[in-house]
Design an enzyme around this catalytic site. Structure first.
Site, PDB file in Angstrom:
ATOM      1  N   ARG A 167       0.809  -1.233   0.000  1.00 27.24           N
ATOM      2  CA  ARG A 167       0.000   0.000   0.000  1.00 27.24           C
ATOM      3  C   ARG A 167       0.840   1.279   0.000  1.00 27.24           C
ATOM      4  NH1 ARG A 167      -4.134   0.766   4.728  1.00 27.24           N
ATOM      5  NH2 ARG A 167      -2.355   0.030   5.932  1.00 27.24           N
ATOM      6  N   ARG A 173       3.217   3.888   5.063  1.00 30.27           N
ATOM      7  CA  ARG A 173       3.032   3.872   6.518  1.00 30.27           C
ATOM      8  C   ARG A 173       4.111   3.061   7.220  1.00 30.27           C
ATOM      9  NH1 ARG A 173      -3.292   2.800   7.623  1.00 30.27           N
ATOM     10  NH2 ARG A 173      -2.361   1.554   9.281  1.00 30.27           N
TER      11      ARG A 173
HETATM   12  P1  AP5 Z   1      -7.306   0.195   2.979  1.00 30.14           P
HETATM   13  O1  AP5 Z   1      -8.602   0.686   2.441  1.00 30.14           O
HETATM   14  O2  AP5 Z   1      -6.219   1.163   3.224  1.00 30.14           O
HETATM   15  O3  AP5 Z   1      -7.574  -0.753   4.251  1.00 30.14           O
HETATM   16  P2  AP5 Z   1      -7.990  -0.390   5.747  1.00 30.14           P
HETATM   17  O4  AP5 Z   1      -9.032  -1.383   6.162  1.00 30.14           O
HETATM   18  O5  AP5 Z   1      -8.300   1.054   5.857  1.00 30.14           O
HETATM   19  O6  AP5 Z   1      -6.641  -0.805   6.475  1.00 30.14           O
HETATM   20  P3  AP5 Z   1      -5.765  -0.030   7.548  1.00 30.14           P
HETATM   21  O7  AP5 Z   1      -4.402  -0.649   7.457  1.00 30.14           O
HETATM   22  O8  AP5 Z   1      -5.875   1.437   7.412  1.00 30.14           O
HETATM   23  O9  AP5 Z   1      -6.437  -0.509   8.845  1.00 30.14           O
HETATM   24  P4  AP5 Z   1      -5.891  -0.448  10.238  1.00 30.14           P
HETATM   25  O10 AP5 Z   1      -7.106  -0.774  10.968  1.00 30.14           O
HETATM   26  O11 AP5 Z   1      -4.709  -1.317  10.497  1.00 30.14           O
HETATM   27  O12 AP5 Z   1      -5.250   1.024  10.365  1.00 30.14           O
HETATM   28  P5  AP5 Z   1      -5.765   2.356  11.049  1.00 30.14           P
HETATM   29  O13 AP5 Z   1      -5.224   3.476  10.283  1.00 30.14           O
HETATM   30  O14 AP5 Z   1      -7.201   2.279  11.325  1.00 30.14           O
HETATM   31  O15 AP5 Z   1      -6.759  -0.918   1.930  1.00 30.14           O
HETATM   32  C1  AP5 Z   1      -5.509  -1.540   2.115  1.00 30.14           C
HETATM   33  C2  AP5 Z   1      -4.835  -1.746   0.742  1.00 30.14           C
HETATM   34  O16 AP5 Z   1      -5.580  -2.689  -0.010  1.00 30.14           O
HETATM   35  C3  AP5 Z   1      -4.747  -0.470  -0.122  1.00 30.14           C
HETATM   36  O17 AP5 Z   1      -3.557  -0.516  -0.853  1.00 30.14           O
HETATM   37  C4  AP5 Z   1      -5.962  -0.603  -1.063  1.00 30.14           C
HETATM   38  O18 AP5 Z   1      -5.731   0.057  -2.300  1.00 30.14           O
HETATM   39  C5  AP5 Z   1      -6.083  -2.095  -1.216  1.00 30.14           C
HETATM   40  N1  AP5 Z   1      -7.473  -2.540  -1.350  1.00 30.14           N
HETATM   41  C6  AP5 Z   1      -8.562  -2.076  -0.677  1.00 30.14           C
HETATM   42  N2  AP5 Z   1      -9.681  -2.768  -1.037  1.00 30.14           N
HETATM   43  C7  AP5 Z   1      -9.260  -3.691  -1.950  1.00 30.14           C
HETATM   44  C8  AP5 Z   1      -9.950  -4.724  -2.689  1.00 30.14           C
HETATM   45  N3  AP5 Z   1     -11.277  -4.926  -2.541  1.00 30.14           N
HETATM   46  N4  AP5 Z   1      -9.221  -5.491  -3.530  1.00 30.14           N
HETATM   47  C9  AP5 Z   1      -7.851  -5.311  -3.670  1.00 30.14           C
HETATM   48  N5  AP5 Z   1      -7.159  -4.339  -2.997  1.00 30.14           N
HETATM   49  C10 AP5 Z   1      -7.858  -3.550  -2.137  1.00 30.14           C
HETATM   50  O19 AP5 Z   1      -4.993   2.285  12.468  1.00 30.14           O
HETATM   51  C11 AP5 Z   1      -3.594   2.403  12.530  1.00 30.14           C
HETATM   52  C12 AP5 Z   1      -3.147   2.345  13.981  1.00 30.14           C
HETATM   53  O20 AP5 Z   1      -3.683   3.459  14.704  1.00 30.14           O
HETATM   54  C13 AP5 Z   1      -3.593   1.124  14.784  1.00 30.14           C
HETATM   55  O21 AP5 Z   1      -2.727   0.011  14.599  1.00 30.14           O
HETATM   56  C14 AP5 Z   1      -3.554   1.648  16.213  1.00 30.14           C
HETATM   57  O22 AP5 Z   1      -2.219   1.742  16.687  1.00 30.14           O
HETATM   58  C15 AP5 Z   1      -4.064   3.082  16.030  1.00 30.14           C
HETATM   59  N6  AP5 Z   1      -5.536   3.183  16.141  1.00 30.14           N
HETATM   60  C16 AP5 Z   1      -6.396   3.618  15.170  1.00 30.14           C
HETATM   61  N7  AP5 Z   1      -7.653   3.575  15.604  1.00 30.14           N
HETATM   62  C17 AP5 Z   1      -7.601   3.114  16.874  1.00 30.14           C
HETATM   63  C18 AP5 Z   1      -8.596   2.828  17.844  1.00 30.14           C
HETATM   64  N8  AP5 Z   1      -9.906   3.041  17.591  1.00 30.14           N
HETATM   65  N9  AP5 Z   1      -8.197   2.351  19.050  1.00 30.14           N
HETATM   66  C19 AP5 Z   1      -6.885   2.151  19.321  1.00 30.14           C
HETATM   67  N10 AP5 Z   1      -5.896   2.393  18.457  1.00 30.14           N
HETATM   68  C20 AP5 Z   1      -6.259   2.865  17.231  1.00 30.14           C
HETATM   69 MG    MG Z   2      -7.393   2.670   6.897  1.00 27.86          MG
END
Ligand code: AP5
Ligand code: MG
Length: 214
Positions: free
Chosen positions: A127, A161
């Protein structure tokens, strides 16, 4: 309409949230994006969160509930909210229920995006996003039409990231199964859960979400 996109890291929450924002004018509330902004801005919350996020663990409930509570004070949330990556623990889910009730807002649907682990690792390790507008790309599945230039805004700097590596991804998946997956049963019991196949093509997932919301 207010919805939660619930799913493991890489399931496509951010990708689908951006489509809903463009199509329906909803507001995307991604705690991950908000925390990354706080890290980039060097705020106190950003300083506390950085190492935890880089390792792939969860930031404290107190911090993320505080961020969401503050964000829900903005008037734009009245047009509908997509919660992306929040809630992630039962305590966060309870807090969200209370916040929404206090503001007279309903939770209309929780969409579970199902995806298998191998696919998730492939997705996050490939990504990258546009540094100008945040559009998401993937080295295999979604390259910009012109190499090195964002399709949406024409910018040519892309971001990677720090937690999109195999080690941090293992911790993120573990956090999902231990802390977040109990929310599937929680929202099922409340009657608001719908599941979509997150392994389908991006357009097909969008169609399944639309069907689930109707
Ligand atoms: P993408 O759409 O970016 O996936 P995503 O579900 O948004 O994945 P994230 O990695 O952002 O989720 P996350 O939950 O780990 O991270 P977050 O930022 O929330 O798609 C991924 C890739 O696949 C892209 O390249 C896309 O193009 C591709 N793709 C998408 N759909 C596709 C399909 N259908 N087919 C093929 N390819 C596809 O959190 C990050 C960190 O922040 C956490 O680890 C934690 O430390 C902290 N954090 C955030 N929220 C909280 C919370 N509520 N509580 C505690 N800690 C938190
Ligand atoms: Mg995300």
């Amino acid at each position: 309409m207010n919805i939660i996109l619930l799913g493991p890291p890489g399931a496509g929450k951010g990708t689908q949230a951006r489509i809903l924002v463009e199509r329906d004018g909803m507001v995307q509330l991604s705690t991950g994006d908000m925390l990354r902004s706080a890290v980039a801005a060097g705020t106190e919350i950003g300083k506390q969160a950085k190492a935890v996020m880089d390792a792939g663990a969860l930031v404290t409930d107190e911090i993320v509930i505080g961020i969401i509570s503050e964000r829900l004070e903005q008037p734009d949330v009245k047009g509908g909210v997509i919660f992306d990556g929040f809630p992630r623990t039962l305590a966060q889910a309870d807090a969200l229920g209370e916040l929404l009730a206090r503001k007279g807002m309903a939770l209309d649907s929780v969409v579970e995006m199902r995806c298998d682990d191998d696919e998730l690792v492939t997705r996050v390790t490939g990504r990258f996003t546009c540094g100008g507008c945040g559009e998401g790309y993937h080295t295999t599945f979604k390259q910009p039409a012109a190499e090195g230039v964002c399709d949406k805004c024409g910018a040519s700097d892309f971001k990677y990231r720090p937690d999109d590596n195999e080690d941090a991804m293992r911790t993120r998946l573990l956090a999902y199964y231990k802390e977040t997956s109990p929310l599937i049963g929680y929202y099922h019991a409340k009657g608001s859960l719908a599941a979509v196949d997150g392994t389908a093509e991006i357009d097909e997932v969008t169609a399944q979400i639309a069907a689930a919301l109707n």
